[in-house]
Scaffold this motif. Sequence first.
Motif, PDB file in Angstrom:
ATOM      1  N   ALA A   1       0.860  -1.216   0.138  1.00 16.45           N
ATOM      2  CA  ALA A   1      -0.124  -0.113   0.064  1.00 16.45           C
ATOM      3  C   ALA A   1       0.935   1.422   0.095  1.00 16.45           C
ATOM      4  CB  ALA A   1      -0.952  -0.121   1.138  1.00 16.45           C
ATOM      5  N   ASP A   2       0.705   2.084  -0.989  1.00 19.04           N
ATOM      6  CA  ASP A   2       1.627   3.209  -1.206  1.00 19.04           C
ATOM      7  C   ASP A   2       1.516   4.111  -0.098  1.00 19.04           C
ATOM      8  OD1 ASP A   2       3.087   2.603  -3.244  1.00 19.04           O
ATOM      9  OD2 ASP A   2       2.249   4.025  -4.679  1.00 19.04           O
ATOM     10  N   ALA A   3       0.352   4.052   0.359  1.00 17.54           N
ATOM     11  CA  ALA A   3       0.398   5.307   1.773  1.00 17.54           C
ATOM     12  C   ALA A   3       1.068   5.003   2.799  1.00 17.54           C
ATOM     13  CB  ALA A   3      -1.400   5.295   2.179  1.00 17.54           C
ATOM     14  N   LEU A   4       1.738   3.670   2.990  1.00 12.78           N
ATOM     15  CA  LEU A   4       2.436   3.560   3.937  1.00 12.78           C
ATOM     16  C   LEU A   4       3.965   4.296   3.737  1.00 12.78           C
ATOM     17  CD1 LEU A   4       2.078  -0.380   4.569  1.00 12.78           C
ATOM     18  CD2 LEU A   4       1.391   1.447   5.917  1.00 12.78           C
ATOM     19  N   THR A   5       4.075   4.685   2.526  1.00 15.67           N
ATOM     20  CA  THR A   5       5.358   5.526   2.409  1.00 15.67           C
ATOM     21  C   THR A   5       5.372   6.976   3.150  1.00 15.67           C
ATOM     22  OG1 THR A   5       4.404   6.537   0.255  1.00 15.67           O
ATOM     23  CG2 THR A   5       5.668   4.551  -0.011  1.00 15.67           C
ATOM     24  N   ASP A   6       4.097   7.249   3.369  1.00 17.73           N
ATOM     25  CA  ASP A   6       4.045   8.573   4.382  1.00 17.73           C
ATOM     26  C   ASP A   6       4.367   8.130   5.900  1.00 17.73           C
ATOM     27  OD1 ASP A   6       3.040   9.993   2.047  1.00 17.73           O
ATOM     28  OD2 ASP A   6       0.973   9.481   2.526  1.00 17.73           O
ATOM     29  N   MET A   7       4.225   6.911   6.233  1.00 16.68           N
ATOM     30  CA  MET A   7       4.686   6.659   7.647  1.00 16.68           C
ATOM     31  C   MET A   7       6.201   6.302   7.631  1.00 16.68           C
ATOM     32  SD  MET A   7       1.454   4.034   8.291  1.00 16.68           S
ATOM     33  CE  MET A   7       2.134   3.514   9.966  1.00 16.68           C
ATOM     34  N   PHE A   8       6.758   5.810   6.418  1.00 15.50           N
ATOM     35  CA  PHE A   8       8.149   5.289   6.751  1.00 15.50           C
ATOM     36  C   PHE A   8       9.030   6.050   5.292  1.00 15.50           C
ATOM     37  CE2 PHE A   8       5.727   2.073   8.282  1.00 15.50           C
ATOM     38  CZ  PHE A   8       6.269   1.769   9.744  1.00 15.50           C
ATOM     39  N   PRO A   9       9.061   7.147   5.163  1.00 15.33           N
ATOM     40  CA  PRO A   9       9.395   7.707   4.011  1.00 15.33           C
ATOM     41  C   PRO A   9      10.959   7.485   3.839  1.00 15.33           C
ATOM     42  CG  PRO A   9       9.257   9.594   5.777  1.00 15.33           C
ATOM     43  CD  PRO A   9       8.399   8.330   6.242  1.00 15.33           C
ATOM     44  N   ASP A  10      11.733   7.232   4.843  1.00 14.99           N
ATOM     45  CA  ASP A  10      13.067   7.071   4.638  1.00 14.99           C
ATOM     46  C   ASP A  10      13.319   5.349   4.440  1.00 14.99           C
ATOM     47  OD1 ASP A  10      12.130   6.280   7.380  1.00 14.99           O
ATOM     48  OD2 ASP A  10      13.963   6.484   8.507  1.00 14.99           O
ATOM     49  N   ARG A  11      12.395   4.661   4.334  1.00 14.31           N
ATOM     50  CA  ARG A  11      12.360   3.074   4.105  1.00 14.31           C
ATOM     51  C   ARG A  11      11.700   2.532   2.992  1.00 14.31           C
ATOM     52  NH1 ARG A  11      12.340   0.124   9.975  1.00 14.31           N
ATOM     53  NH2 ARG A  11      13.273   1.973  11.228  1.00 14.31           N
ATOM     54  N   LEU A  12      10.890   3.116   2.276  1.00  9.93           N
ATOM     55  CA  LEU A  12       9.889   2.812   1.416  1.00  9.93           C
ATOM     56  C   LEU A  12       9.913   3.881   0.398  1.00  9.93           C
ATOM     57  CD1 LEU A  12       6.900   1.815   3.504  1.00  9.93           C
ATOM     58  CD2 LEU A  12       8.513  -0.023   2.843  1.00  9.93           C
ATOM     59  N   ARG A  13       9.501   3.130  -0.894  1.00  7.23           N
ATOM     60  CA  ARG A  13       9.115   4.203  -2.084  1.00  7.23           C
ATOM     61  C   ARG A  13       7.911   3.618  -2.694  1.00  7.23           C
ATOM     62  NH1 ARG A  13      13.154   2.862  -6.911  1.00  7.23           N
ATOM     63  NH2 ARG A  13      12.114   4.361  -7.861  1.00  7.23           N
ATOM     64  N   PRO A  14       7.222   4.560  -3.132  1.00  2.99           N
ATOM     65  CA  PRO A  14       6.003   4.533  -3.688  1.00  2.99           C
ATOM     66  C   PRO A  14       6.011   3.762  -4.970  1.00  2.99           C
ATOM     67  CG  PRO A  14       6.539   7.006  -4.064  1.00  2.99           C
ATOM     68  CD  PRO A  14       7.455   6.126  -3.157  1.00  2.99           C
ATOM     69  N   LEU A  15       5.167   2.767  -5.432  1.00  6.91           N
ATOM     70  CA  LEU A  15       4.725   2.303  -6.573  1.00  6.91           C
ATOM     71  C   LEU A  15       4.213   2.825  -7.514  1.00  6.91           C
ATOM     72  CD1 LEU A  15       4.204  -1.372  -5.506  1.00  6.91           C
ATOM     73  CD2 LEU A  15       6.500  -0.558  -6.173  1.00  6.91           C
TER      74      LEU A  15
ATOM     75  N   ASP B   1      15.208  11.614  -2.223  1.00  6.56           N
ATOM     76  CA  ASP B   1      14.318  12.342  -1.280  1.00  6.56           C
ATOM     77  C   ASP B   1      12.879  11.795  -1.404  1.00  6.56           C
ATOM     78  OD1 ASP B   1      13.502  14.019  -3.192  1.00  6.56           O
ATOM     79  OD2 ASP B   1      14.565  15.603  -2.402  1.00  6.56           O
ATOM     80  N   ALA B   2      11.987  11.842  -0.680  1.00  3.14           N
ATOM     81  CA  ALA B   2      10.642  11.354  -1.031  1.00  3.14           C
ATOM     82  C   ALA B   2      10.074  12.023  -2.297  1.00  3.14           C
ATOM     83  CB  ALA B   2       9.794  11.997   0.315  1.00  3.14           C
ATOM     84  N   THR B   3      10.194  13.282  -2.447  1.00  5.88           N
ATOM     85  CA  THR B   3       9.743  13.973  -3.659  1.00  5.88           C
ATOM     86  C   THR B   3      10.329  13.491  -4.917  1.00  5.88           C
ATOM     87  OG1 THR B   3       9.645  16.179  -2.260  1.00  5.88           O
ATOM     88  CG2 THR B   3       9.625  16.207  -4.727  1.00  5.88           C
ATOM     89  N   THR B   4      11.588  13.108  -5.036  1.00  4.83           N
ATOM     90  CA  THR B   4      12.305  12.479  -6.175  1.00  4.83           C
ATOM     91  C   THR B   4      11.480  11.085  -6.359  1.00  4.83           C
ATOM     92  OG1 THR B   4      14.217  13.713  -5.733  1.00  4.83           O
ATOM     93  CG2 THR B   4      14.415  11.660  -7.162  1.00  4.83           C
ATOM     94  N   LEU B   5      11.375  10.287  -5.204  1.00  8.72           N
ATOM     95  CA  LEU B   5      10.851   8.919  -5.386  1.00  8.72           C
ATOM     96  C   LEU B   5       9.403   8.950  -5.702  1.00  8.72           C
ATOM     97  CD1 LEU B   5      12.380   7.314  -2.290  1.00  8.72           C
ATOM     98  CD2 LEU B   5      13.039   6.905  -4.535  1.00  8.72           C
ATOM     99  N   LEU B   6       8.790   9.690  -5.448  1.00  8.06           N
ATOM    100  CA  LEU B   6       7.489  10.275  -5.888  1.00  8.06           C
ATOM    101  C   LEU B   6       7.219  10.439  -7.418  1.00  8.06           C
ATOM    102  CD1 LEU B   6       4.387  10.075  -4.968  1.00  8.06           C
ATOM    103  CD2 LEU B   6       4.530  12.352  -4.143  1.00  8.06           C
ATOM    104  N   ASN B   7       8.118  10.891  -7.854  1.00  8.52           N
ATOM    105  CA  ASN B   7       7.966  11.222  -9.130  1.00  8.52           C
ATOM    106  C   ASN B   7       8.808  10.824 -10.220  1.00  8.52           C
ATOM    107  OD1 ASN B   7       6.030  13.989  -9.041  1.00  8.52           O
ATOM    108  ND2 ASN B   7       7.473  14.250  -7.458  1.00  8.52           N
ATOM    109  N   ASN B   8       9.561   9.800  -9.745  1.00  4.67           N
ATOM    110  CA  ASN B   8      10.633   9.160 -10.821  1.00  4.67           C
ATOM    111  C   ASN B   8      10.700   7.738 -10.392  1.00  4.67           C
ATOM    112  OD1 ASN B   8      12.065  11.565 -12.118  1.00  4.67           O
ATOM    113  ND2 ASN B   8      12.017  12.051  -9.975  1.00  4.67           N
ATOM    114  N   CYS B   9      10.705   6.802 -11.525  1.00 11.21           N
ATOM    115  CA  CYS B   9      11.035   5.525 -11.270  1.00 11.21           C
ATOM    116  C   CYS B   9      11.461   4.932 -12.686  1.00 11.21           C
ATOM    117  CB  CYS B   9       9.707   4.543 -10.978  1.00 11.21           C
ATOM    118  SG  CYS B   9      10.080   3.037 -10.748  1.00 11.21           S
ATOM    119  N   ALA B  10      12.735   4.748 -12.827  1.00  8.21           N
ATOM    120  CA  ALA B  10      13.306   4.303 -14.245  1.00  8.21           C
ATOM    121  C   ALA B  10      13.362   2.785 -14.390  1.00  8.21           C
ATOM    122  CB  ALA B  10      14.706   4.871 -14.353  1.00  8.21           C
ATOM    123  N   LEU B  11      13.106   2.087 -15.473  1.00 10.67           N
ATOM    124  CA  LEU B  11      13.082   0.809 -15.441  1.00 10.67           C
ATOM    125  C   LEU B  11      14.202   0.419 -16.055  1.00 10.67           C
ATOM    126  CD1 LEU B  11       9.518   0.253 -17.359  1.00 10.67           C
ATOM    127  CD2 LEU B  11      10.003   0.272 -14.881  1.00 10.67           C
TER     128      LEU B  11
END
Length: 489
Positions: free
Chosen positions: A419-433, A467-477
């Motif tokens: 669940a991507d909302a968990l990235t708000d709880m653990f921004p230093d350990r998780l990345r959103p999908l 950082d969290a902003t970068t991870l929320l807007n980028n994901c290179a395959l």
Amino acid sequence: MRRPTPDSPSRSRRRGIPTVLALAALVLSPVPAAAAPGSTAEATGAAPHCASRTQPRVPGAERQQASCLDELTTAGTVASGHTDPADWAGLTPKDLAVPSGVPGVQIDGYFPDTSTTNTNHGWQHDAQFVIRLPDRWNGGLVVAGTPGNREQYANDRAIADWVLARGYAYAATDKGNTGLAFHRDGEAPGDAIAEWNDRLTQLTRAARATVARHYHRPPARTLVTGMSNGGYLVRWQLENHPELYDGGVDWEGTLWRADGPTLLDFLPPALRAYPAYAAGGEDAGPARDALHTAGYPAGSEFLWPYHHKVYWDLTQRIYREELDPGFDGATEAGTPYCTSGTPACDADYDYASRPAEVRQAVRKIALTGRIARPLITIHGTLDVLLPITRDSDVYARMVRDAGRAPLHRYYRVEGGTHADALTDMFPDRLRPLVPCHRTAFTALEDWLRKGHRPPASGTIALPAGADATTLLNNCALGGRGNVRTHSGS
């Protein structure tokens, strides 16, 4: 209870509903929507951009209402009442940007059904759907089923907003039953989940016809996507109804196969071992090892308390009730948070020892890996609801063993969880999908339109120091962020 849906190879007894003739390949390009003469749909909230238009009927719908909206994304539909934020609560990061500037027509309605778990619009009727038709259309259609047991608006923030802003028409279904008592639907074990597949097939056929009538040409491309249970639907549709789709993106789809593994295999060990792990002491180490052995990866321990409290127990009980109601006798969906040794406790459930009819129920909904259209799968390595080694790793092997590897790309996303909302709880350990889903979706577009094959399957590394902003807007395959770890797909 299910109603018959169009004929398919596995269920010849079903009645048909109108379908669209074979579609000619068209170039995806923005075109303005056109009027649909002769439609009798109810139009509400008329706005200048489509006030003079009548709307097309949705084939097979028992009820529908069409609204001309200045905004089809959640930037407007929350205020206008054309979505339900409760449907998508907890699925996306709080800072996910919401696009706007997408006027068009929204059609809400339902197909014939006898179950009544979906209360949206006060209809008390299942098999509800939503179809959105943007004024400026790119020629494509995206269809989706919902995650979990949610209703038809569940994908609005994660998927619908973004594809609508890109010009796609969009359609979603509640899958024919909703809520924590979804297992009451159907006449036999497995029927409620089997209906999910039927309903997405039904919606896809109806949405393709509706799009063709609304824009006066059929969709050039029909793509299917979804997360969790919605990802399972993507897999099943591309295995069983490839004629309806050009390709799909599977976001951590649920794996069902009669011989396992399924969630009925790996959730009971978690329920047995977690209390000892949480209590600490000399039993904590062996309990942790038992969780690792069950598939919950080392390094995911910080997610276990939340999942024990919210997901594991409830998920095991309601899906076991759907597929094996006899396990707990007359009790419905077991005993919450029972300790091992309690009679008929789901913590002690052993799928391998259950009667043959349980496997038969799972066989109704089982996947084979025999996809017949391009499919991209993404799955987080820290998923502790559907552990990746017990789910998408297995499905990728199934696709390879079925000889369909050239049609599949599989990306393991380091640091992603269910669940991507968990990235708000653990921004230093998780990345959103969600950005990885979008990158995968654009890669699928290029694969289909231009013949550009996506990068080889592999693990998308978690960028050091991002950082969290970068991870929320980028994901290179591809490139240095993608290390090939899986052969054959």
